[in-house]
Motif scaffolding. Structure first.
Motif, mmCIF file in Angstrom:
data_model
loop_
_atom_site.group_PDB
_atom_site.id
_atom_site.type_symbol
_atom_site.label_atom_id
_atom_site.label_comp_id
_atom_site.label_asym_id
_atom_site.label_seq_id
_atom_site.Cartn_x
_atom_site.Cartn_y
_atom_site.Cartn_z
ATOM 1 N N ALA A 1 37.725 41.695 36.774
ATOM 2 C CA ALA A 1 38.224 40.332 36.977
ATOM 3 C C ALA A 1 39.146 40.213 38.179
ATOM 4 O O ALA A 1 39.505 39.099 38.575
ATOM 5 C CB ALA A 1 38.964 39.856 35.721
ATOM 6 N N GLY A 2 39.557 41.355 38.743
ATOM 7 C CA GLY A 2 40.386 41.315 39.943
ATOM 8 C C GLY A 2 41.878 41.353 39.694
ATOM 9 O O GLY A 2 42.660 41.100 40.611
ATOM 10 N N LEU A 3 42.322 41.702 38.458
ATOM 11 C CA LEU A 3 43.763 41.804 38.211
ATOM 12 C C LEU A 3 44.362 43.017 38.907
ATOM 13 O O LEU A 3 45.541 43.035 39.252
ATOM 14 C CB LEU A 3 44.060 41.903 36.703
ATOM 15 N N GLY A 4 43.575 44.044 39.071
ATOM 16 C CA GLY A 4 44.050 45.274 39.685
ATOM 17 C C GLY A 4 42.951 46.317 39.616
ATOM 18 O O GLY A 4 41.779 45.979 39.445
ATOM 19 N N TRP A 5 43.342 47.572 39.710
ATOM 20 C CA TRP A 5 42.365 48.653 39.624
ATOM 21 C C TRP A 5 42.969 49.789 38.806
ATOM 22 O O TRP A 5 44.183 49.879 38.646
ATOM 23 C CB TRP A 5 41.974 49.135 41.009
ATOM 24 N N GLN A 6 42.116 50.639 38.269
ATOM 25 C CA GLN A 6 42.596 51.804 37.543
ATOM 26 C C GLN A 6 42.953 52.886 38.552
ATOM 27 O O GLN A 6 42.092 53.421 39.243
ATOM 28 C CB GLN A 6 41.551 52.296 36.544
ATOM 29 N N GLY A 7 44.237 53.183 38.646
ATOM 30 C CA GLY A 7 44.712 54.136 39.629
ATOM 31 C C GLY A 7 44.361 55.566 39.268
ATOM 32 O O GLY A 7 43.675 55.838 38.275
ATOM 33 N N LYS A 8 44.857 56.497 40.056
ATOM 34 C CA LYS A 8 44.572 57.898 39.805
ATOM 35 C C LYS A 8 45.176 58.364 38.482
ATOM 36 O O LYS A 8 44.777 59.398 37.942
ATOM 37 C CB LYS A 8 45.074 58.742 40.973
ATOM 38 N N HIS A 9 46.143 57.602 37.953
ATOM 39 C CA HIS A 9 46.718 57.903 36.633
ATOM 40 C C HIS A 9 45.940 57.223 35.503
ATOM 41 O O HIS A 9 46.333 57.306 34.345
ATOM 42 C CB HIS A 9 48.186 57.504 36.578
ATOM 43 N N THR A 10 44.869 56.528 35.829
ATOM 44 C CA THR A 10 43.943 55.830 34.917
ATOM 45 C C THR A 10 44.509 54.538 34.343
ATOM 46 O O THR A 10 43.808 53.848 33.607
ATOM 47 C CB THR A 10 43.442 56.729 33.745
ATOM 48 N N ASN A 11 45.751 54.204 34.653
ATOM 49 C CA ASN A 11 46.325 52.939 34.204
ATOM 50 C C ASN A 11 45.996 51.826 35.190
ATOM 51 O O ASN A 11 45.669 52.089 36.351
ATOM 52 C CB ASN A 11 47.843 53.065 34.062
ATOM 53 N N LEU A 12 46.108 50.586 34.723
ATOM 54 C CA LEU A 12 45.845 49.465 35.613
ATOM 55 C C LEU A 12 47.002 49.311 36.588
ATOM 56 O O LEU A 12 48.172 49.377 36.205
ATOM 57 C CB LEU A 12 45.649 48.162 34.836
ATOM 58 N N LEU A 13 46.662 49.087 37.821
ATOM 59 C CA LEU A 13 47.629 48.997 38.911
ATOM 60 C C LEU A 13 47.349 47.725 39.695
ATOM 61 O O LEU A 13 46.209 47.448 40.065
ATOM 62 C CB LEU A 13 47.477 50.237 39.787
ATOM 63 N N SER A 14 48.401 46.938 39.927
ATOM 64 C CA SER A 14 48.251 45.640 40.584
ATOM 65 C C SER A 14 49.004 45.613 41.908
ATOM 66 O O SER A 14 50.109 46.153 42.020
ATOM 67 C CB SER A 14 48.792 44.537 39.656
ATOM 68 N N ARG A 15 48.415 44.964 42.893
ATOM 69 C CA ARG A 15 49.093 44.832 44.184
ATOM 70 C C ARG A 15 50.269 43.870 44.115
ATOM 71 O O ARG A 15 51.129 43.888 45.001
ATOM 72 C CB ARG A 15 48.095 44.371 45.251
ATOM 73 N N THR A 16 50.319 43.040 43.090
ATOM 74 C CA THR A 16 51.412 42.070 42.979
ATOM 75 C C THR A 16 52.394 42.388 41.847
ATOM 76 O O THR A 16 53.523 41.910 41.855
ATOM 77 C CB THR A 16 50.859 40.654 42.753
ATOM 78 N N HIS A 17 51.991 43.199 40.885
ATOM 79 C CA HIS A 17 52.866 43.518 39.756
ATOM 80 C C HIS A 17 53.063 45.026 39.574
ATOM 81 O O HIS A 17 53.695 45.445 38.599
ATOM 82 C CB HIS A 17 52.299 42.922 38.465
ATOM 83 N N GLY A 18 52.559 45.822 40.487
ATOM 84 C CA GLY A 18 52.690 47.256 40.329
ATOM 85 C C GLY A 18 52.013 47.732 39.047
ATOM 86 O O GLY A 18 50.908 47.305 38.715
ATOM 87 N N ASN A 19 52.722 48.582 38.316
ATOM 88 C CA ASN A 19 52.163 49.174 37.102
ATOM 89 C C ASN A 19 52.544 48.433 35.821
ATOM 90 O O ASN A 19 52.237 48.904 34.731
ATOM 91 C CB ASN A 19 52.656 50.622 36.963
ATOM 92 N N TRP A 20 53.237 47.324 35.951
ATOM 93 C CA TRP A 20 53.867 46.717 34.788
ATOM 94 C C TRP A 20 53.161 45.440 34.325
ATOM 95 O O TRP A 20 53.687 44.344 34.468
ATOM 96 C CB TRP A 20 55.337 46.417 35.092
ATOM 97 N N LEU A 21 51.976 45.574 33.753
ATOM 98 C CA LEU A 21 51.244 44.419 33.223
ATOM 99 C C LEU A 21 50.722 44.713 31.821
ATOM 100 O O LEU A 21 50.013 45.697 31.610
ATOM 101 C CB LEU A 21 50.047 44.067 34.114
ATOM 102 N N PHE A 22 51.080 43.868 30.876
ATOM 103 C CA PHE A 22 50.412 43.868 29.581
ATOM 104 C C PHE A 22 49.118 43.071 29.716
ATOM 105 O O PHE A 22 49.092 42.054 30.413
ATOM 106 C CB PHE A 22 51.279 43.193 28.504
ATOM 107 N N LEU A 23 48.073 43.529 29.030
ATOM 108 C CA LEU A 23 46.770 42.867 29.140
ATOM 109 C C LEU A 23 46.354 42.227 27.819
ATOM 110 O O LEU A 23 46.631 42.748 26.739
ATOM 111 C CB LEU A 23 45.697 43.875 29.548
ATOM 112 N N GLY A 24 45.693 41.110 27.927
ATOM 113 C CA GLY A 24 45.037 40.471 26.800
ATOM 114 C C GLY A 24 43.702 39.925 27.276
ATOM 115 O O GLY A 24 43.554 39.587 28.460
#
Length: 344
Positions: A145-168
């Motif tokens: 959906a374009g919220l971010g990408w799964q980084g090398k740590h496998t967590n979702l990573l965002s260019r605007t929110h960094g690593n700090w996003l809860f998902l629903g």
């Protein structure tokens, strides 16, 4: 086909979500195959539910055949500051940033249901709501959906929110135009992998949960191997190292939702106080918190490992007081911690 996306985004913002984007829930993807390899390699550890739900988890339509679109929501839970320096105080426990406020499942679920009802009314099609409690792979959907990408740590990573996003996620039987997916922007950076205290990443974009302190402190029920007891330091619930060191966090902002912000009592709590918790006091301290779900025994086990690593002889009495605890895993951790402090 009517385009309901802007009205849905507006409603999502009004409900406190920071991001709202759309993805196809029916198109093929490779996430299911990657998950199967993860489970086949045994990297899921004791999380048996990942194996039993593997088929349903492999694709959104494997769980709900009518799913056509996914509305993916993100809520920022960015901390006030870099949390890692807190671990310099070895006599205090470190609780992961995501677990310092109210349980995000409860914060988000009601709002998702409200938004889902509005989407169903607008589209005339059925919907289903998910907040990390059903066999749905939210992170691949979020990337699609374009919220971010799964980084090398496998967590979702965002260019605007960094690593700090809860998902629903809201799955809908309605066809909605998808947003553009997000590409991977880690480049040559390996900060997350280098920061891991237990070397839980066998390769970029791969995780061995059996070595992950988040898995060990939360999902693993038994006594830990020695190498992980010493590596945990003062981490007593979760681990933020791979998240907090990411350079993309320079674009992150502090959470605006009050319920996910840190409670004072859960920032650097004293290990001596936590070791003294009985079941009733544990439940009171962690009321409405995600920490509550692991129970007093598993939590105090974690606290005792941290006490053993503290080097604080003033905590020896806290460990000795629990060497005969009715819980075998607590008693074992207490004896280990007492022996470490005595030797030190």
């Amino acid at each position: 086909m009517a385009d309901h996306r802007q009205s849905i985004r507006t409603a999502a913002t009004a409900l406190g979500f920071d991001v709202c984007r759309f993805a196809s829930a029916a198109e093929p993807w490779s996430a299911g195959e990657r998950l199967a390899h993860f489970v086949e390699a045994g990297r899921h550890g004791e999380m048996g539910w990942m194996e039993t739900t593997l088929k349903r988890r492999s694709h959104p339509t494997a769980m709900w055949a009518d799913a056509r679109s996914a509305v993916v929501l993100g809520m920022n839970y960015g901390p006030e500051h870099d949390p890692l320096p807190e671990m310099a105080d070895a006599s205090a426990g470190y609780i992961s940033v995501y677990a310092r406020g109210d349980d995000y499942h409860e914060v988000i679920k009601g709002r998702l249901k409200t938004l889902a009802g509005q989407i169903a009314a607008r589209t005339g099609e059925a919907v289903k709501v998910f907040v990390d409690t059903a066999p749905l792979m939210e992170k691949p959907l979020a990337q699609r959906a374009g919220l971010g990408w799964q980084g090398k740590h496998t967590n979702l990573l965002s260019r605007t929110h960094g690593n700090w996003l809860f998902l629903g996620v809201i799955l809908s039987a309605a066809e909605m135009e998808p947003d553009a997916p997000e590409g991977e922007h880690c480049g040559t950076c390996t900060a997350c992998m280098d920061a891991c205290p237990t070397n839980a990443f066998p390769a970029p974009f791969q995780l061995d949960a059996r070595r992950c302190l988040s898995y060990l402190t939360i999902e693993f029920a038994g006594a830990w191997p020695e190498e992980f007891r010493t590596a945990t330091g003062s981490r007593i619930y979760g681990c933020d190292d791979c998240l907090a060191v990411c350079p993309w966090n320079k674009f992150a902002a502090e959470a605006r939702e009050g319920r996910v912000k840190a409670r004072d009592a859960l920032v650097s709590p004293r290990l001596s106080d936590l070791a003294a918790l009985d079941d009733a006091a544990f439940r009171v301290l962690f009321s409405k918190s995600p920490v509550k779900r692991i129970g007093r025994d598993r939590f105090v086990r974690n606290v005792l490992y941290a006490i053993g690593n503290s080097g604080d002889e003033g905590l020896l009495a806290s460990a000795q007081a629990l060497v005969d605890d009715p819980s075998p895993v607590v008693a074992d951790a207490a004896r280990w911690a007492a022996a470490r402090l005595t030797a030190a």
